[in-house]
Design an enzyme around this catalytic site. Structure first.
Site, short mmCIF file in Angstrom:
data_model
loop_
_atom_site.label_atom_id
_atom_site.label_comp_id
_atom_site.label_asym_id
_atom_site.label_seq_id
_atom_site.Cartn_x
_atom_site.Cartn_y
_atom_site.Cartn_z
N GLU A 1 0.84 -1.20 0.00
CA GLU A 1 0.00 0.00 0.00
C GLU A 1 0.87 1.25 0.00
OE1 GLU A 1 -3.97 1.23 2.46
OE2 GLU A 1 -2.30 0.41 3.58
N LYS B 1 2.33 4.53 1.05
CA LYS B 1 2.40 5.24 2.33
C LYS B 1 2.34 6.73 2.03
CE LYS B 1 4.89 5.34 6.71
NZ LYS B 1 4.66 6.74 6.99
N ARG C 1 -3.06 10.20 15.28
CA ARG C 1 -2.27 9.02 15.62
C ARG C 1 -2.02 8.93 17.12
NH1 ARG C 1 2.99 7.25 16.25
NH2 ARG C 1 3.60 5.37 15.11
#
Length: 1015
Positions: free
Chosen positions: A511, A513, A533
């Site tokens: 995937e 980033k 996050r």
């Protein structure tokens, strides 16, 4: 004028700003003193006397008594001093007049009130004056009543025109206008449905909220409780206890005996000390487990009589955070006033890095404010204090709160409280070690729900069931809770293709980033929450518009938790914009760009948790239920990979296009909150950082460290020289790369002058912004150390003065004793490195043998074979200049399967070799060799090591000569530094000692792979 009495401790009579209680006569009669629970009425002295039991319940801040009372009366043998005198009290009142000069601004709309316009003023205490006094906040008439309309029910409002001082001077029009606003305000207040009367609640010693009136209920909000940057809401699963138990129903609080010694702060401190003294994490967990099971007495027969939730919560101040708006310097400043000591002395002691220890030392030394003789504080009282402190923002209020709690503390009590405020008990133990003591699954459950109270309640509920039925023990379930952030799943660094194939034997999703900001989206009906996050709320300007698009993208989704990345995307090209452009000001500079949500996972959908499902199912579920909205809500780009060659192709692509990297995920992996079971591939990870951006910078200053590095220089200010301005510029602050032994050695080796961030001591040769003023500065930068600083990439940072260039994630990878300030990277070179880092990388990753069981063949272009090792005929052609390497392979066992780039701005280090052919994962770029290609087969040797060359910009083919000379470990010098050159191309009038060479000499050295005699 009103008569006021101020009560103070005798030892503090010299400081009239200390604890005080004011009483006011009503119709020449004193109010009942007994209403104050902490005070009692005694023998009369002058009509009224008070005897203090503990402390006053009402503390008026400095500045509220105007003017200060001056007459003191003492009651012999008592603990009370009586201060009397006339004082004007600041009351909340309103006035009205016409604007005289047109300079005052409306407090609500912030616009200037035009001269001659009618305005209403609110008289408030002046917070900017130590001597007290009043000030007026001015409003437009309409703005004032709009503010009052939204005010709390307890706020004083204008109920009649006569309440406005100066109303007699108004014109009839203004009187009618204000009267109409008053009538409208009264009618709206009468039309508003009245809420159920809330009775004054009391906080018991167990931390429960109770009503003092029989039959009265305490009204609590049904909204999710906000705490530590996230919302806590009831989970939908019926097995769980309520996330926020109603007062009086908490199992943890109901089992607590507030008078037992297990509730004392003293016992909590002992527990922290025992945990800190033991280095073994298993032992730390066992100590906490024993305390929660046996209590302070250590016997199973007695058990634990404290509040389990509160104890665990206080053991995790760095995880269960509250914001207190106090940094180290502010804490020292406030306590220097409380202790009546020298703030400079406290600031010097603070340099040791532990503010709690500084406070303890000066508390013990204080003569005007000595510590309590015995520790009697409970953790319930400490928790109530911390909750109160988190609501305070004014300095005087914070000082008063700290003074109140300190008056009941021993020195060690206060030290512990300061550590709680700083979110660090210095026990060297994290949430896992504490929660494992509660239950084996408590940590996993907490990571999934982030609701500590719910986890503790469920653990206690399970224990209660076991007591009733010993054979019915159930494991604690791990599940997500909607509107409460889930600890995000993380990725570890992946340094080779071989490692990735080994970690994901089932195949992987590769995937992109994205270089944006990780965002966790929660949707419950029409309500949305966005968490970063670090589990904090995301700034509204980044995510506010998503509420309009998420319902369209998920037409069947009533509730969900999405894992995603937010970044700015160019509407014309469809490409993401660089990291940092999401800022409110920088985003405004990109008019033709949208904030886009790239969704890569779904862990909760319509009351069903998907965390236990494999990634392939979650991904399919996401595609089945989500509709892309271009440049608003989109799928992250993901490709299933089973062969190493496919992975190599993706790595080549993302680095060539300047993307941040790849995230690799096992196709059968579940979502594990907080665990690093994904892999991330970035160019600075590959081949042990050989592809990272690097610069040789000079150490210009240093900062004190924190915690275990307190009192020593552990953060260093790195910079470079600007030959144009002849000043030194800052590039980055670097704290990583040194082990403890190296740091200890640097304390003696580095020559530094302590300036303690004093602006007057910043030297004229340094160009620096205020936020980077260091604690130490080098006396002479031309004699300072040169370090090789490596980072993920060169970035832009306007706070640094090196033309806004900085380094992202910097670390020191090498101390360059072989270099001085002249050979270090200067500003022009740094600019060039920055530009080169943004160009497409001049390398490729190639996978190994297709027949290998763990790798696949390369899908890249492999045209022709490598050229011979013999010398080439001439300089490289333009067509081959971009292909600097031929077949290159890793040599050392530690880097088998790695990626060995030869970027044009990052030459190989001395002694580095490339791998032999037997490596299962090969690296390099195979291109068709030409006769004109220089001999670059298998290795770029350090041909020009030690050569310092002055290469005039007017030299033909200057850029290619410079590029190859630097790639083979040569050092270029600027014209102003020609005196340090060992070789000069062209005219050597400025350095007759240097050897005169030509461009043919450079190519000849490259062909022969060694230095030859100048030609």
């Amino acid at each position: 004028m009103t008569l006021a009495f101020k009560i103070l401790f005798p030892r503090n009579l010299c400081a009239l700003g200390r604890k005080e209680l004011c009483l006011f006569p009503e119709q020449n009669r004193w109010a009942a003193i007994s209403q104050f629970s902490q005070w009692s009425e005694t023998n009369l002295l002058g009509g009224c006397c008070l005897l203090q039991r503990r402390k006053p319940v009402l503390a008026l801040q400095r500045g509220h008594l105007r003017p200060r009372a001056t007459h003191l009366t003492f009651w012999p043998g008592s603990h009370v001093g009586l201060c009397t005198g006339p004082c004007a009290m600041a009351e909340q009142r309103f006035c009205v007049d016409y604007a005289k000069r047109g300079t005052a601004g409306c407090k609500k709309c912030k616009e200037k009130i035009v001269k001659g316009v009618c305005r209403i003023g609110k008289v408030v205490p002046n917070p900017f004056s130590e001597s007290g006094g009043d000030m007026k906040e001015w409003y437009h008439i309409k703005c004032m009543f709009e503010k009052l309309e939204r005010a709390r029910a307890t706020t004083k409002k204008i109920e009649d025109l006569t309440e406005l001082e100066g109303w007699e001077e108004l014109e009839d029009n203004e009187k009618e206008q204000i009267s109409q606003h008053i009538a409208d305000l009264s009618s709206k207040a009468a039309a508003t449905p009245k809420k159920k009367a809330a009775v004054q609640a009391k906080l018991t010693t167990t931390g429960q909220v109770t009503s003092p009136v029989k039959g009265a209920s305490f009204i609590t909000s049904t909204n999710p409780r906000k705490f530590s940057g996230f919302s806590a809401a009831k989970p939908n699963n019926s097995e769980q206890a309520p996330s926020s138990p109603a007062p009086g129903t908490s199992l943890s609080a109901s089992k607590c005996d507030p008078k037992h010694k297990d509730c004392l702060l003293r016992e909590f401190r002992k527990l922290c000390a025992m945990v800190a003294e033991n280095p073994s994490y298993n032992t730390k967990t066992q100590i906490i487990h024993d305390f929660l099971q046996k209590g302070s007495t250590g016997g199973f027969s007695d058990g634990f009589h404290g509040d389990v939730y509160l104890t665990v919560k206080l053991l995790l101040p760095g995880v269960i955070k509250s914001v207190y708006n106090l940094n180290d310097k502010q804490i020292v400043k406030l306590f220097s006033r409380i202790f009546n000591c020298n703030p400079d002395d406290m600031a010097r002691d603070l340099e040791q890095g532990d503010v709690s220890e500084t406070i303890r030392i000066f508390f013990e030394q204080s003569k005007s404010f000595p510590p309590a003789a015995k520790s009697l504080l409970t953790i319930q009282e400490v928790d109530a204090f911390l909750l109160h402190l988190s609501k305070l923002t004014k300095e005087d209020e914070q000082q008063q709160a700290l003074q109140d709690i300190a008056s009941r503390c021993t020195a060690n009590d206060l030290k512990c409280i300061i550590r709680l405020i700083k979110h660090d008990l210095k026990m060297n133990s994290g949430a896992k070690h504490v929660l494992d003591a509660l239950d084996p699954n408590a940590y996993e459950a907490f990571k999934a729900s982030r609701n500590l109270q719910d986890v503790v309640e469920r653990v206690l509920h399970n224990e209660q069931e076991v007591e009733k039925d010993p054979g019915r023990r159930r494991a604690l379930r791990v599940q997500a809770s909607l509107m409460t952030p889930v600890q995000p799943m993380l990725a570890e660094a992946c340094k080779s293709i071989e490692y990735a194939m080994k970690k994901c034997p089932n195949g992987m999703f590769s995937e992109i980033k994205y270089d944006g900001e990780r965002v966790q989206v929660h949707k419950k009906g029409d309500h949305f929450s966005y968490f970063s996050r670090s589990l904090k709320p995301v700034l509204p300007h980044k995510v506010a518009h998503f509420k309009d698009y998420i319902p369209k993208a998920f037409p069947g989704g009533q509730s969900m938790i999405l894992d995603s990345e937010v970044l700015l995307i160019d509407n014309n090209t469809g490409k993401p914009l660089p990291f940092g452009t999401l800022g409110v000001h920088k985003k405004a500079a990109f008019q033709d760009a949208n904030v886009c949500l790239f969704v890569f996972d779904c862990i909760y959908f319509n009351d069903v948790s998907l965390m236990d499902r494999p990634l392939c199912e979650r991904r399919k579920f996401l595609h089945d239920n989500m509709v892309e909205i271009r440049n608003r809500i989109m799928f992250s780009e993901m490709k299933q990979v089973t062969k190493a060659s496919d992975l190599a192709d993706m790595i080549n692509r993302v680095i060539r296009e300047g993307l941040e990297g790849l995230v690799l995920k096992d196709v059968k992996g579940t979502y594990e909150p907080g665990k690093r079971h994904w892999l991330k591939v970035k160019k600075d990870y590959l081949n042990e950082g050989a592809m990272a951006d690097t610069a040789d910078l000079v150490v210009l200053g240093a900062f004190y460290g924190q915690g275990s590095k307190g009192g020593m220089m552990s953060i260093f200010l790195m910079g470079c020289y600007d030959p144009d301005s002849q000043k030194w510029c800052t590039v980055t602050k670097c704290a990583g790369g040194h082990d403890d032994a190296t740091l200890a050695r640097l304390q003696k080796e580095l020559v530094m002058v302590k300036i303690s961030k004093d602006p007057s001591k910043i030297p004229s040769w340094l160009k620096i912004n205020k936020i980077y003023y260091p604690d130490f500065i080098v006396p002479d930068p031309k004699k300072a150390a040169v370090w090789e600083i490596t980072g993920a990439e060169f970035s832009r940072s306007e706070a640094h003065t090196a033309d806004g260039i900085s380094i992202r994630f910097p670390r020191c990878t090498r101390i360059r004793d072989d270099k001085d300030w002249k050979s270090a990277t200067n500003l022009p070179q740094l600019k060039e490195l920055y530009q080169l880092s943004k160009d497409k990388a001049d390398f490729a990753v190639v996978a190994g043998d297709e027949a290998s069981p763990t790798t696949g063949g390369s899908s890249g272009e492999n045209e022709g074979t490598a050229g011979s090792a013999g010398p080439c005929k001439g300089p490289p052609s333009k067509s081959s200049a971009s292909a600097k390497t031929t077949e290159q392979k890793l040599n050392s066992p530690s880097s088998r399967g790695g990626i060995k780039p030869i970027p044009k701005h990052s030459p190989m280090k001395p002694g580095e070799k490339l791998a032999v052919k037997s490596s299962p994962v090969k690296v390099g770029m195979k291109r068709k060799a030409t006769d004109e290609t220089p001999c670059l087969k298998k290795v770029l040797l350090d041909v020009f090591t030690g050569v310092r060359l002055y290469l005039p910009p007017s030299t033909p083919d200057f850029k290619r000569l410079k590029r190859y000379f630097v790639a083979f470990d040569g050092d270029l010098v600027q014209e102003f530094d020609m005196g340090s050159a060992t070789h000069v191309l062209g005219n050597r009038e400025k350095n007759t000692d240097a050897q005169l060479v030509s461009s043919e000499w450079i190519w000849a050295c490259i062909r022969k792979r060694r230095l030859i005699a100048p030609c």
